[in-house]
Design a protein around this motif. Structure first.
Motif, short mmCIF file in Angstrom:
data_model
loop_
_atom_site.label_atom_id
_atom_site.label_comp_id
_atom_site.label_asym_id
_atom_site.label_seq_id
_atom_site.Cartn_x
_atom_site.Cartn_y
_atom_site.Cartn_z
N LYS A 51 1.12 -1.03 0.13
CA LYS A 51 -0.11 0.18 -0.36
C LYS A 51 0.96 1.31 -0.23
CE LYS A 51 -3.62 1.83 1.99
NZ LYS A 51 -4.26 1.70 3.74
N VAL A 52 0.94 2.09 -0.76
CA VAL A 52 1.46 3.13 -1.64
C VAL A 52 0.99 4.06 -1.05
CG1 VAL A 52 2.94 4.45 -2.90
CG2 VAL A 52 2.79 1.76 -2.95
N HIS A 53 1.82 5.10 -0.14
CA HIS A 53 1.33 6.70 0.78
C HIS A 53 2.68 7.34 -0.35
CE1 HIS A 53 -0.75 4.89 3.49
NE2 HIS A 53 -0.11 4.16 3.42
N SER A 54 1.85 8.60 -0.88
CA SER A 54 2.96 9.51 -1.71
C SER A 54 2.78 11.47 -1.03
CB SER A 54 2.61 9.57 -2.89
OG SER A 54 1.54 10.15 -3.66
N ASP A 55 3.48 11.94 -0.69
CA ASP A 55 3.79 13.36 -0.77
C ASP A 55 4.62 14.11 -1.77
OD1 ASP A 55 6.01 14.30 0.52
OD2 ASP A 55 5.24 12.59 1.41
N VAL A 56 4.43 15.23 -2.08
CA VAL A 56 5.28 16.17 -2.69
C VAL A 56 5.42 17.45 -1.99
CG1 VAL A 56 5.41 17.56 -5.33
CG2 VAL A 56 4.35 14.88 -4.78
N ALA A 66 9.84 14.32 -4.42
CA ALA A 66 8.88 13.78 -4.34
C ALA A 66 8.78 11.97 -3.10
CB ALA A 66 8.13 13.50 -5.88
N ARG A 67 7.89 11.90 -2.58
CA ARG A 67 9.13 11.21 -1.76
C ARG A 67 7.50 9.59 -1.77
NH1 ARG A 67 8.83 10.93 4.49
NH2 ARG A 67 6.48 11.59 4.61
N VAL A 68 8.03 8.69 -2.16
CA VAL A 68 6.70 7.21 -2.11
C VAL A 68 7.02 6.63 -0.23
CG1 VAL A 68 5.95 5.35 -3.24
CG2 VAL A 68 6.37 7.68 -4.47
N ARG A 69 5.94 5.74 0.38
CA ARG A 69 6.88 5.33 1.27
C ARG A 69 5.64 3.98 0.85
NH1 ARG A 69 4.39 10.02 2.57
NH2 ARG A 69 2.67 9.60 4.78
N TRP A 70 5.85 2.92 2.23
CA TRP A 70 5.30 1.85 2.13
C TRP A 70 5.73 1.11 3.24
CZ3 TRP A 70 8.94 2.81 -1.86
CH2 TRP A 70 9.66 1.86 -2.28
N THR A 71 4.59 -0.51 3.60
CA THR A 71 4.92 -1.57 4.34
C THR A 71 5.36 -2.47 3.40
OG1 THR A 71 4.12 0.05 6.46
CG2 THR A 71 4.71 -2.37 6.60
N HIS A 72 6.96 -2.87 3.65
CA HIS A 72 6.95 -4.37 2.81
C HIS A 72 6.31 -5.56 3.76
CE1 HIS A 72 8.80 -7.27 0.85
NE2 HIS A 72 9.73 -6.63 0.22
N PRO A 73 5.03 -6.12 2.71
CA PRO A 73 4.11 -7.13 3.76
C PRO A 73 4.67 -7.76 3.63
CG PRO A 73 4.76 -6.62 0.68
CD PRO A 73 5.54 -5.90 1.60
N ARG A 74 5.78 -8.98 3.26
CA ARG A 74 6.59 -9.73 3.84
C ARG A 74 7.48 -9.45 5.17
NH1 ARG A 74 11.37 -12.43 2.76
NH2 ARG A 74 11.79 -11.01 1.38
N THR A 75 8.54 -8.24 5.25
CA THR A 75 9.18 -8.11 6.05
C THR A 75 8.08 -7.35 7.28
OG1 THR A 75 10.11 -6.21 5.22
CG2 THR A 75 11.17 -8.77 4.59
N HIS A 76 7.47 -6.76 7.20
CA HIS A 76 6.76 -5.41 7.85
C HIS A 76 7.69 -4.16 7.91
CE1 HIS A 76 3.14 -8.01 7.35
NE2 HIS A 76 4.57 -9.26 8.22
N SER A 125 9.50 20.30 -12.01
CA SER A 125 7.97 20.43 -12.18
C SER A 125 6.91 19.16 -11.47
CB SER A 125 7.36 20.39 -13.69
OG SER A 125 7.54 18.98 -14.30
N ARG A 126 6.20 19.72 -11.07
CA ARG A 126 5.09 19.36 -10.13
C ARG A 126 4.64 18.00 -11.43
NH1 ARG A 126 2.07 18.93 -5.69
NH2 ARG A 126 0.83 17.54 -5.45
N GLU A 127 4.34 18.28 -12.64
CA GLU A 127 3.61 17.25 -13.11
C GLU A 127 4.36 16.26 -13.42
OE1 GLU A 127 3.48 20.50 -14.20
OE2 GLU A 127 1.25 21.46 -13.71
N ALA A 128 6.37 16.46 -13.38
CA ALA A 128 6.35 15.64 -13.50
C ALA A 128 6.89 14.45 -12.03
CB ALA A 128 7.90 15.96 -13.77
N ALA A 129 6.35 15.08 -11.29
CA ALA A 129 6.56 14.44 -9.55
C ALA A 129 5.37 13.27 -9.76
CB ALA A 129 7.18 15.46 -8.58
N ASP A 130 4.38 14.25 -9.87
CA ASP A 130 3.35 13.38 -10.00
C ASP A 130 2.95 11.88 -10.98
OD1 ASP A 130 2.15 14.98 -8.58
OD2 ASP A 130 0.91 16.22 -10.21
N ARG A 131 3.88 12.12 -12.53
CA ARG A 131 4.00 11.10 -13.03
C ARG A 131 4.63 9.93 -12.39
NH1 ARG A 131 4.63 14.60 -17.30
NH2 ARG A 131 6.98 15.10 -17.15
N TRP A 132 5.89 10.78 -11.78
CA TRP A 132 6.80 9.41 -10.81
C TRP A 132 6.28 8.91 -10.10
CZ3 TRP A 132 8.75 9.15 -6.61
CH2 TRP A 132 10.37 8.23 -5.92
#
Length: 411
Positions: A12-17, A31-41, A52-59
């Motif tokens: 489950k991915v969470h993000s912010d810019v 841009a930052r993307v964070r998550w909890t690994h489903p196997r190792t937790h 640009s904000r658009e490039a960050a959103d695409r990433w």
């Protein structure tokens, strides 16, 4: 350099810019993307900076896509191939095809486009890479390289990284006249000129290799149009001296892990004729032996491959001394097919002897005989005379005053 992590499948991915103003570079976007690994937790995250904000959103969207599909659409071809492993090779023969295909990916595809994102690969980009390869490598090498690339990009299509495979049909594209001259020489030019030269070659390989088996291989190749691997795959039972035929059912060649024996190229067995000059050799090879015995063996009792024939006879030095530095072992197959064509063997029979699927390939061995074409015109003219008035098809304009096809010749 910080590694760009990819969220694992199902995370489950969470993000912010965040906007980061700068007096020198203007506003940049982190841009930052964070998550909890489903196997190792364990909590993991990855970041990147964009103009640009658009490039960050695409990433960020690419990272979300990776967590849903298990693939990252922004990854390079090298990264994708590394993660793919050998999955691209599931449909090919691992004993023979895998090695040249794998070498094509490693030595040509990755240096040319491994740094590019998979989604950026286009037919035009691949065409330009093939243009470069064709100036440096032979036709077979380029064909194997493109075929391997097609298999890899088929997997990319299945993974949703590409809408369609841009490498499809690239290997069969039309070549320029200059490329044809370099890479597709007329096979007749690769044949020996006459029987006397063949006899000299046969004697030379026996003397150089110190055993008659090398001369036997040369003779069989030049009399039957078989490939070296097909001769190596023959057994005594394949030779029918009474019928005057040799059954070509299998081939033996070096593969992964040792010698491999399997069906002939195209998986179609065929028969080839036993001509009288070859009969004494075959009679000697089958005499007093069991049907399952290998017909032709080397000095130590093993199979003869094109490499052992080359090394044992010092082939390259030998053919250079004879005045044919470009002659390879496969040139003896060209020799047989060229001489058969010159002797008048019909094209459809020649195709069966060669084992070609495409008659156009076999037709390249036919001599460009202009006299025969003119004779055909004479026969057609004779037929026309028996089946209709020859003058009826003459040019009516030629009968006009002055004999000019467009009427009287102007003064």
């Amino acid at each position: 350099m910080k590694r760009d992590l990819v969220p694992p499948l199902g995370a489950k991915v969470h993000s912010d810019v965040r906007a980061k103003p700068s007096t020198n570079h203007g506003t940049r976007y982190l841009a930052r993307v964070r998550w909890t690994h489903p196997r190792t937790h364990r909590r993991e995250e990855t970041t990147a900076t964009f103009e640009s904000r658009e490039a960050a959103d695409r990433w960020i969207e690419q990272k979300r896509h990776a967590s849903v599909t298990g693939t990252d659409p922004g990854q390079t071809l090298a990264t994708y191939l590394d993660g793919l492993g050998d999955r691209w090779a599931r449909v090919i023969d691992s004993t023979s095809t895998y090695d040249p295909y794998s070498a094509g990916l490693r030595l040509r595809v990755l240096p040319a486009m491994g740094h590019l994102p998979v989604g950026m690969l286009t037919a035009g980009l691949i065409d330009r890479a093939i243009d470069r390869w064709e100036t440096e490598y032979g036709r077979s090498t380029v064909k194997n390289t493109v075929a391997a690339l097609v298999l890899v990009l088929d997997e990319a299509v299945r993974d949703g990284l590409l809408p369609r495979n841009p490498a499809k049909d690239r290997a069969r594209r039309t070549r320029s006249a200059g490329q044809l001259a370099v890479h597709e020489a007329n096979p007749r030019d690769l044949a020996l000129p006459d029987v006397e030269t063949l006899n000299r070659l046969r004697g030379a390989v026996v003397e150089s290799g110190g055993h008659p088996c090398w001369g036997d291989m040369v003779m069989i190749l030049a009399c039957t149009a078989m490939r070296v691997s097909e001769v190596s795959g023959l057994t005594v039972g394949d030779v029918d001296l009474h019928a005057g035929l040799v059954a070509v059912r299998r081939q033996t060649y070096p593969g992964r892990g040792g010698l491999v024996t399997k069906a002939t190229k195209g998986r179609r067995s065929r028969v080839v004729p036993i001509i009288e000059p070859l009969r004494p050799t075959l009679e000697r090879l089958v005499h007093g032996r069991f049907p399952g015995d290998r017909l032709l063996i080397g000095p130590r009792g093993g199979a003869i491959t094109t490499a052992t024939l080359r090394d044992a006879t010092r082939w390259n030095e030998l053919v250079s001394r004879l005045g044919y530095p470009g002659l390879v072992r496969h040139g003896l197959r060209h020799t047989a097919l060229t001489w058969m064509a010159d002797s008048g063997v019909p094209l459809y029979v020649l195709q069966r002897v060669a084992g070609h699927q495409d008659p156009a390939v076999t037709a390249r061995y036919l001599h460009p005989d202009h006299d025969a074409v003119r004779d055909a015109g004479g026969v057609f003219s004779a037929w026309w005379g028996l089946n209709g008035d020859q003058t009826a098809a003459s040019d009516p304009a030629a009968a006009a005053p002055g004999g000019h096809k467009n009427g009287p010749r102007p003064a």
